[in-house]
Design an enzyme around this catalytic site. Structure first.
Site, mmCIF file in Angstrom:
data_model
loop_
_atom_site.group_PDB
_atom_site.id
_atom_site.type_symbol
_atom_site.label_atom_id
_atom_site.label_comp_id
_atom_site.label_asym_id
_atom_site.label_seq_id
_atom_site.Cartn_x
_atom_site.Cartn_y
_atom_site.Cartn_z
ATOM 1 N N GLU A 1 -1.648 -9.158 3.048
ATOM 2 C CA GLU A 1 -1.572 -9.733 4.398
ATOM 3 C C GLU A 1 -2.944 -10.066 4.965
ATOM 4 O O GLU A 1 -3.062 -10.948 5.832
ATOM 5 C CB GLU A 1 -0.831 -8.789 5.349
ATOM 6 C CG GLU A 1 -1.533 -7.478 5.679
ATOM 7 C CD GLU A 1 -1.195 -6.342 4.736
ATOM 8 O OE1 GLU A 1 -1.338 -5.172 5.139
ATOM 9 O OE2 GLU A 1 -0.798 -6.616 3.579
ATOM 10 N N HIS B 1 -3.480 -4.986 0.036
ATOM 11 C CA HIS B 1 -2.945 -5.548 1.283
ATOM 12 C C HIS B 1 -3.049 -7.078 1.248
ATOM 13 O O HIS B 1 -4.023 -7.647 1.752
ATOM 14 C CB HIS B 1 -3.727 -5.023 2.485
ATOM 15 C CG HIS B 1 -3.504 -3.579 2.792
ATOM 16 N ND1 HIS B 1 -2.543 -3.151 3.679
ATOM 17 C CD2 HIS B 1 -4.118 -2.460 2.324
ATOM 18 C CE1 HIS B 1 -2.576 -1.826 3.758
ATOM 19 N NE2 HIS B 1 -3.519 -1.381 2.940
ATOM 20 N N CYS C 1 0.829 -1.198 0.000
ATOM 21 C CA CYS C 1 0.000 0.000 0.000
ATOM 22 C C CYS C 1 0.869 1.256 0.000
ATOM 23 O O CYS C 1 1.424 1.610 -1.031
ATOM 24 C CB CYS C 1 -0.972 -0.025 1.185
ATOM 25 S SG CYS C 1 -2.342 1.160 0.996
#
Length: 553
Positions: free
Chosen positions: A519, A517, A391
């Protein structure tokens, strides 16, 4: 509603509800206790979901300071929620929605809107029944299609903010069959100076809970070591529960070991018996064991990762930490995350970067610490250090390249420097007319197309991926041609939006950034491809040629 490729939901069982409350102090680990219980029930063959109740007046967590509250976790539908929902998604391996996060702000807003539209037909709108009814409705709707719904009540019993929720739970228990409801209370069991486990805090916490009309069925003692039998018997006597209903949840280095510990104590079996579903559970020899195999495997090395960010609170980057850990589980190595403060990029922090095997620059907002992130990216690029930008880390990689390769010395993001002559990162067109802060960014899961024969295509095993976003700014289209001509490849995009960048293998062993993102979709049993690729590069494998079977999402 949470979705999975397959569901074990059995409508004949009816819905079961487990409410998890906490006492003595906040931050005890109610969420991990609840998630671990859910993981064990899922291993036993049940379809499980979760609800997190946050008794704050914010509608969602989107505008909260990560330094105070921890990371803002993003769900697939764009919900900006408490980080505990990230733990539920990781432990239960499900995708949740914004409906699984109940906040006071959301509940009050809905009730007030109904009052303004005349839905209550002139009645006096009150906490009871209107707010409590709305809370109960939200819980039941979130539980639809699942065998078991685990509801965690944030905060501590006795907090004034939580009183309407506890009253709603009392009513809920009155309305449902006794076999369908279970109350678990998590408390602190500290040690005295002479090494004795003290039960008085637990006794007082249960007394407070009972004064509201709730009697816990299970007590979980958070402690540095397991509760001894004398402590369990004393808690059982004074809190009016069977001794076998008192469980330990001692401190551990790795939260993924908690399900194994509470399983050894028999928590899952006791829960199933109390909910009258034990006979429906899979036989023990048929239950899912991959979790145990993963977290108990013997690792074959370790990797040091420099995480360059501005927030000192580790929880501010929880999902990044967990995604690195998941990649380590997949590659069978321990991952040591070294914190590097991007605001204080002095010689000490430079040494920590030089000692690291790879560098990760995560997301964030605001100008503070961004120059340190840019310096870390430059160091990784110029010294062939494996790099992953997420990001804001992706955006700062564009800024770094523009400054140091295109020689646009004053290049920056328009978010951070409104007067920059070279806004290589600019606001999304649809954001120009938006004034509100909360829930207005590009949020949630979006598909990204990926060019063939690129690092990104190899990592994701195909020519598209779906990941979660949370941003207002993007790469300025006016600079894309110049950046690509200078060697920065934009390999992933959504229409005209650049969402993945990378350097060619002849220019760098592993340099990749994502506007999204990744994650947030990483799981212990299914690590995120960019994170796995990062470790591949560190371990000497060429992530540009790793097969889809080796790195899968």
């Amino acid at each position: 509603m949470p979705t999975e490729p397959e569901t074990d939901y059995d409508p004949e069982l009816g819905r079961k509800f487990i409410f998890v409350t906490g006492g003595v102090m906040s931050g005890l680990g109610k969420g991990i206790t609840a998630a671990s219980t859910g993981r064990l029930l899922k291993n036993a063959g049940f379809d499980v979901t979760a609800v997190k109740i946050d008794p704050y007046l914010n509608v969602d967590a989107g505008t909260m300071n990560p330094f105070q509250h921890g990371e803002v976790y993003v769900l697939k539908d764009g919900g900006e929620v408490d980080l505990d929902l990230g733990n539920y998604e990781r432990f239960l391996d499900i995708d949740m929605t914004f409906d699984h996060n109940v906040t006071t702000g959301k509940t009050y807003q809905h009730v007030i809107e109904k009052e303004r539209s005349g839905d209550y037909l002139g009645r006096t709108v009150q906490i009871i029944p209107h707010i409590t009814d709305d809370i109960k409705r939200r819980i039941r709707e979130a539980a639809e299609g699942n065998d078991v719904c685990i509801i965690e009540v944030g905060g501590t019993v006795g907090d004034i903010e939580g009183m309407p929720y506890l009253e709603a739970l009392r009513q809920f228990a009155h309305e449902e069959d006794e076999d369908d409801i279970l109350f678990t209370h998590v408390t602190l069991v500290p040690y005295s100076k002479n090494g004795e486990q003290k039960t008085k805090p637990t006794q007082h916490s249960v007394k407070e809970l009972r004064s509201i009309g709730l009697q816990p069925d299970i007590l979980v003692g958070r402690c540095s070591d397991k509760l001894d039998i004398d402590t369990k018997e004393k808690i059982a006597l004074f809190c009016d529960v069977p001794t076998e209903a008192v469980f330990s949840n001692p401190d551990v280095d790795d939260i993924y070991h908690v399900p194994l510990m509470v399983e050894e104590e028999g928590l899952d079996q006791y829960v199933m018996e109390e909910l009258d579903i034990a006979t429906e559970a899979l036989p023990e020899d048929e239950r899912e064991n991959r979790w145990r195999d993963l977290v108990t495997q013997n690792t074959e090395g370790e990797v040091d990762i420099a995480l360059v960010g501005k927030y000192d609170l580790e929880d501010a980057y929880m999902s990044v930490h967990e995604a690195l850990k998941h990649a380590g589980l997949e590659k069978n190595v321990d991952v040591n995350v070294q914190w590097v403060n991007s605001e204080k990029m002095n010689d000490h922090h430079a040494d920590r970067m030089r000692e690291a095997d790879a560098i990760v620059v995560p997301g964030g907002f605001g100008a503070r610490g961004t120059e340190g992130k840019i310096e870390a990216i430059r160091y990784a690029r110029e010294n062939d250090i494996p790099f992953l930008g997420l990001c804001l880390g992706f955006q700062m990689a564009v800024v770094e390249y523009a400054r140091n390769v295109l020689d646009l010395d004053d290049a920056h993001s328009a978010e951070l420097d409104e007067d920059t002559p070279h806004p290589v990162i600019d606001i999304l067109p649809e954001q120009y007319e938006i004034e509100d802060m909360g829930g207005t960014m590009r949020l949630g899961a979006h598909e990204t197309e990926i060019d063939a024969n690129t690092l990104a295509a190899t990592l994701y095993g195909g020519e598209s991926c779906t990941e979660r976003h949370r941003h207002r700014y993007e790469v300025n289209p006016e600079y894309i041609d110049d950046l690509e001509a200078a060697g920065l490849k934009f390999s992933g995009y959504a229409e005209n939006r650049m969402e993945i960048l990378e350097l060619a293998p002849e220019d760098h062993p592993y340099f990749i950034g994502t506007q999204f993102h990744p994650e947030f979709r990483s799981r212990p049993t299914r690590a995120s491809p960019p994170f796995v690729g990062l470790l591949e590069a560190v371990l000497g494998d060429d992530p540009h040629t790793v097969t889809t079977e080796e790195v899968s999402h």
